[in-house]
Design an enzyme around this catalytic site. Sequence first.
Site, short mmCIF file in Angstrom:
data_model
loop_
_atom_site.label_atom_id
_atom_site.label_comp_id
_atom_site.label_asym_id
_atom_site.label_seq_id
_atom_site.Cartn_x
_atom_site.Cartn_y
_atom_site.Cartn_z
N GLY A 192 0.85 -1.19 0.00
CA GLY A 192 0.00 0.00 0.00
C GLY A 192 0.88 1.23 0.00
O GLY A 192 2.04 1.21 -0.44
N VAL A 193 0.30 2.31 0.54
CA VAL A 193 0.98 3.60 0.46
C VAL A 193 2.27 3.59 1.28
O VAL A 193 3.34 4.01 0.80
CB VAL A 193 0.03 4.72 0.94
CG1 VAL A 193 0.53 6.05 0.48
CG2 VAL A 193 -1.37 4.49 0.42
N ILE A 194 2.21 3.10 2.51
CA ILE A 194 3.41 3.12 3.36
C ILE A 194 4.46 2.18 2.80
O ILE A 194 5.65 2.52 2.71
CB ILE A 194 3.06 2.72 4.82
CG1 ILE A 194 2.14 3.78 5.43
CG2 ILE A 194 4.32 2.54 5.65
CD1 ILE A 194 1.69 3.48 6.85
N GLY A 281 -2.10 -1.69 6.74
CA GLY A 281 -3.27 -0.90 7.12
C GLY A 281 -3.17 -0.43 8.57
O GLY A 281 -2.26 -0.81 9.31
N HIS A 454 3.92 27.99 -20.27
CA HIS A 454 4.83 27.10 -21.00
C HIS A 454 6.28 27.47 -20.66
O HIS A 454 6.59 28.66 -20.62
CB HIS A 454 4.61 27.25 -22.50
CG HIS A 454 5.58 26.44 -23.31
ND1 HIS A 454 5.48 25.07 -23.44
CD2 HIS A 454 6.70 26.81 -24.00
CE1 HIS A 454 6.47 24.62 -24.19
NE2 HIS A 454 7.23 25.66 -24.52
P1 FAD Z 1 -3.36 11.40 14.29
O1 FAD Z 1 -2.47 12.17 13.42
O2 FAD Z 1 -3.10 9.96 14.48
O3 FAD Z 1 -3.34 12.15 15.70
C1 FAD Z 1 -3.99 11.67 16.81
C2 FAD Z 1 -3.36 12.28 18.04
O4 FAD Z 1 -4.19 12.01 19.16
C3 FAD Z 1 -1.99 11.70 18.38
O5 FAD Z 1 -1.10 12.74 18.67
C4 FAD Z 1 -2.24 10.86 19.63
O6 FAD Z 1 -1.13 10.82 20.51
C5 FAD Z 1 -3.38 11.64 20.28
N1 FAD Z 1 -4.22 10.87 21.18
C6 FAD Z 1 -4.82 9.67 20.95
N2 FAD Z 1 -5.59 9.33 22.01
C7 FAD Z 1 -5.45 10.32 22.92
C8 FAD Z 1 -6.00 10.56 24.20
N3 FAD Z 1 -6.88 9.72 24.76
N4 FAD Z 1 -5.63 11.68 24.85
C9 FAD Z 1 -4.76 12.56 24.29
N5 FAD Z 1 -4.22 12.39 23.09
C10 FAD Z 1 -4.57 11.30 22.40
N6 FAD Z 1 -1.62 11.29 5.07
C11 FAD Z 1 -1.55 12.21 4.08
O7 FAD Z 1 -2.55 12.87 3.82
N7 FAD Z 1 -0.39 12.43 3.38
C12 FAD Z 1 0.73 11.72 3.64
O8 FAD Z 1 1.75 11.94 3.00
C13 FAD Z 1 0.70 10.74 4.66
N8 FAD Z 1 1.80 10.03 4.95
C14 FAD Z 1 1.75 9.10 5.95
C15 FAD Z 1 2.89 8.35 6.20
C16 FAD Z 1 2.88 7.40 7.19
C17 FAD Z 1 4.12 6.59 7.46
C18 FAD Z 1 1.69 7.22 7.97
C19 FAD Z 1 1.67 6.22 9.09
C20 FAD Z 1 0.55 7.95 7.73
C21 FAD Z 1 0.57 8.90 6.70
N9 FAD Z 1 -0.56 9.65 6.38
C22 FAD Z 1 -0.52 10.56 5.37
C23 FAD Z 1 -1.82 9.49 7.14
C24 FAD Z 1 -1.95 10.63 8.17
O9 FAD Z 1 -0.82 10.61 9.01
C25 FAD Z 1 -3.22 10.44 8.99
O10 FAD Z 1 -4.32 10.32 8.13
C26 FAD Z 1 -3.43 11.63 9.91
O11 FAD Z 1 -2.35 11.78 10.80
C27 FAD Z 1 -4.73 11.47 10.71
O12 FAD Z 1 -4.88 12.57 11.54
P2 FAD Z 1 -5.72 12.49 12.90
O13 FAD Z 1 -5.72 13.87 13.45
O14 FAD Z 1 -7.00 11.82 12.66
O15 FAD Z 1 -4.89 11.50 13.84
P1 NAI Z 2 -2.81 0.49 2.89
O1 NAI Z 2 -4.22 0.22 3.19
O2 NAI Z 2 -2.44 1.60 1.99
O3 NAI Z 2 -2.14 -0.82 2.24
C1 NAI Z 2 -2.10 -2.04 2.92
C2 NAI Z 2 -1.72 -3.12 1.92
O4 NAI Z 2 -1.42 -4.29 2.64
C3 NAI Z 2 -2.87 -3.46 0.97
O5 NAI Z 2 -2.39 -3.47 -0.36
C4 NAI Z 2 -3.33 -4.83 1.44
O6 NAI Z 2 -3.84 -5.62 0.40
C5 NAI Z 2 -2.03 -5.40 1.99
N1 NAI Z 2 -2.22 -6.46 2.98
C6 NAI Z 2 -3.10 -6.51 4.00
N2 NAI Z 2 -2.93 -7.64 4.72
C7 NAI Z 2 -1.88 -8.30 4.15
C8 NAI Z 2 -1.22 -9.51 4.46
N3 NAI Z 2 -1.59 -10.27 5.49
N4 NAI Z 2 -0.19 -9.89 3.67
C9 NAI Z 2 0.21 -9.14 2.61
N5 NAI Z 2 -0.40 -7.97 2.28
C10 NAI Z 2 -1.43 -7.55 3.05
O7 NAI Z 2 -2.11 0.61 4.32
P2 NAI Z 2 -0.73 1.23 4.79
O8 NAI Z 2 0.26 1.26 3.69
O9 NAI Z 2 -0.41 0.53 6.05
O10 NAI Z 2 -1.11 2.73 5.11
C11 NAI Z 2 -2.19 3.03 5.98
C12 NAI Z 2 -2.85 4.30 5.57
O11 NAI Z 2 -2.02 5.41 5.88
C13 NAI Z 2 -3.09 4.43 4.07
O12 NAI Z 2 -4.27 3.76 3.66
C14 NAI Z 2 -3.22 5.88 3.91
O13 NAI Z 2 -4.54 6.25 4.19
C15 NAI Z 2 -2.29 6.44 4.96
N6 NAI Z 2 -1.05 6.88 4.31
C16 NAI Z 2 -1.13 7.87 3.38
C17 NAI Z 2 0.00 8.30 2.72
C18 NAI Z 2 -0.12 9.33 1.68
O14 NAI Z 2 -1.16 9.97 1.62
N7 NAI Z 2 0.88 9.54 0.85
C19 NAI Z 2 1.32 7.73 3.01
C20 NAI Z 2 1.27 6.66 3.97
C21 NAI Z 2 0.12 6.29 4.60
#
Ligand code: FAD
Ligand code: NAI
Length: 475
Positions: A192-194, A281, A454
């Site tokens: 997936g994305v990560i 995921g 352009h």
């Molecule tokens: P979060 O960012 O998860 O924040 C939740 C916060 O609540 C945390 O700080 C946590 O500590 C706090 N919290 C939880 N429970 C409590 C509690 N009871 N009391 C106090 N604090 C609490 N999305 C994009 O759009 N673009 C990207 O490029 C992108 N890259 C990503 C890369 C990775 C490796 C990962 C893992 C995710 C990525 N995402 C990306 C997804 C994005 O990070 C999340 O969709 C986004 O952070 C969600 O925001 P949120 O505010 O819902 O939650």
């Molecule tokens: P994901 O949902 O993007 O991808 C998970 C992948 O794992 C899927 O292709 C699925 O088929 C596969 N999978 C699930 N179970 C499996 C198994 N048992 N064995 C092998 N493959 C399996 O989830 P990911 O990459 O963990 O990211 C989570 C979310 O974080 C994304 O859906 C996205 O919403 C957010 N994110 C967004 C980014 C961005 O906007 N650039 C960057 C990174 C994360």
Amino acid sequence: MAQEFDVVVIGSGPGGQIAAIRAAQLGFNTACIDEWKNEKGGPAPGGTCTNVGCIPSKALLQSSEHFEHAGHGFADHGIGVSGLTIDVTKMLARKAAVVKQNNDGILYLYRKNKITFFHGRGSFVKAEGGKYEIAVAGGKPDTLSAKHVIVATGSNARALPGAPFDESTILSNDGALRIGAVPKTLGVIGSGVIGLEMGSVWRRLGADVTVLEALQTLLGAVDEQVAKEALKAFTKQGLKIKLGVKINEVKASAAGASLAYSDAAGKAQTLDVEKLIVSIGRLPNTIGLNAEAVGLTLDERGFITVDSDCKTSLPNVWAVGDVVRGPMLAHKAEEEGSAVAERIAGQHPHVDFNTVPWVIYTSPEIAWVGQTEQQLKAAARGYKVGTFPFMANGRARAMGDTTGLVKVIADDKTDEVLGVHIVGPMASELIAEAAMAMEFKASSEDIGRICHAHPTLSEAIKEAALAVEKRALNF
Ligand code: FAD
Ligand code: NAI
């Protein structure tokens, strides 16, 4: 005595942070609680996005892309580089500094907007007299009381059953962002994305990366034509992507992980890697919220149940971002946070998931908004398609980055743009034009008639729009 607020936000990721700022802008006395700690135990607001998600991953993608260009791209420009090295410790320190700038920026915004920040875990205590009491534990214990509560507690990485994260050999997104030296071999479960972003980082730096994906297709949610182009490009770069696999066993030790899996043909295979990223995921995070105390309803998958306005099962309790249904994206969380604050103020905003853009920051980048061809086929909706390859775009040729294409899909009768899909250079920036066009219900002809500078990559969007009526000018 509880401290009184109009609005209490639990969680300071993109969803909570923007909800708090918008609520304060609208005149509400607002508090925000977040428990994330930096290395010194101090507050690190910004959630997953700032600390272990969007920001640090893009910092490493940038560093590793510079390394790859220096090693493989510069020669074509006549630039010679010898003795190229990578100092991973320095690269990680730069990433940490970028994260800290963002943490500090959020604390500054809270002060500027007169938002009271509490560092600790927020949990519901009770609902009484039209107000909610919330305890803050962790630092100095506090009790808050408010009529409105916005829950934005985000998500956590899902582990593979039987293979818990140790963040040393089996890594979630957290460990994947702080591997201390380039591993010789890296396994990634989930393409997936990560998986693709982090796999790309460590491949560019020299790791031999194998990605194991359960589905038969790469990036099933992406337009098929775009996903095929991307698979071709990733394979050419050296990412070993194996589709249709079933993971049977993962054994981990300090030295590495041994995997037993069945390939797409059902044949038993093994893989030994130094490090293993599991990116299959994410799960909603309600740990410690004490939702039961007030009867806040969760669905069968653990997400807080909300309606299309982010209203929960309880009056004046709202939930936004990764902890509720919909795409797990920072900008989706932000839009919901802002909209909820405005609804509390009696306004009527609307968040349209169909115009939420997606970006995957690999090289080539992948970005899209709206519907894919396969979705439209499934819905039996008539459409027409225009595509334009970056190979025919002057700026892409000058940059030396001609992989990929832009694809515009429009309704076959009204010409309304239904989806735009890009794989190629700067797709992350180009997609904004497409999202704006769709928000304004533009037709492909509208985009084709707009003057684009352009030479720019954006001309590929205009050309793909013109191609819908088979009248691209440069292809
Ligand atoms: P979060 O960012 O998860 O924040 C939740 C916060 O609540 C945390 O700080 C946590 O500590 C706090 N919290 C939880 N429970 C409590 C509690 N009871 N009391 C106090 N604090 C609490 N999305 C994009 O759009 N673009 C990207 O490029 C992108 N890259 C990503 C890369 C990775 C490796 C990962 C893992 C995710 C990525 N995402 C990306 C997804 C994005 O990070 C999340 O969709 C986004 O952070 C969600 O925001 P949120 O505010 O819902 O939650
Ligand atoms: P994901 O949902 O993007 O991808 C998970 C992948 O794992 C899927 O292709 C699925 O088929 C596969 N999978 C699930 N179970 C499996 C198994 N048992 N064995 C092998 N493959 C399996 O989830 P990911 O990459 O963990 O990211 C989570 C979310 O974080 C994304 O859906 C996205 O919403 C957010 N994110 C967004 C980014 C961005 O906007 N650039 C960057 C990174 C994360």
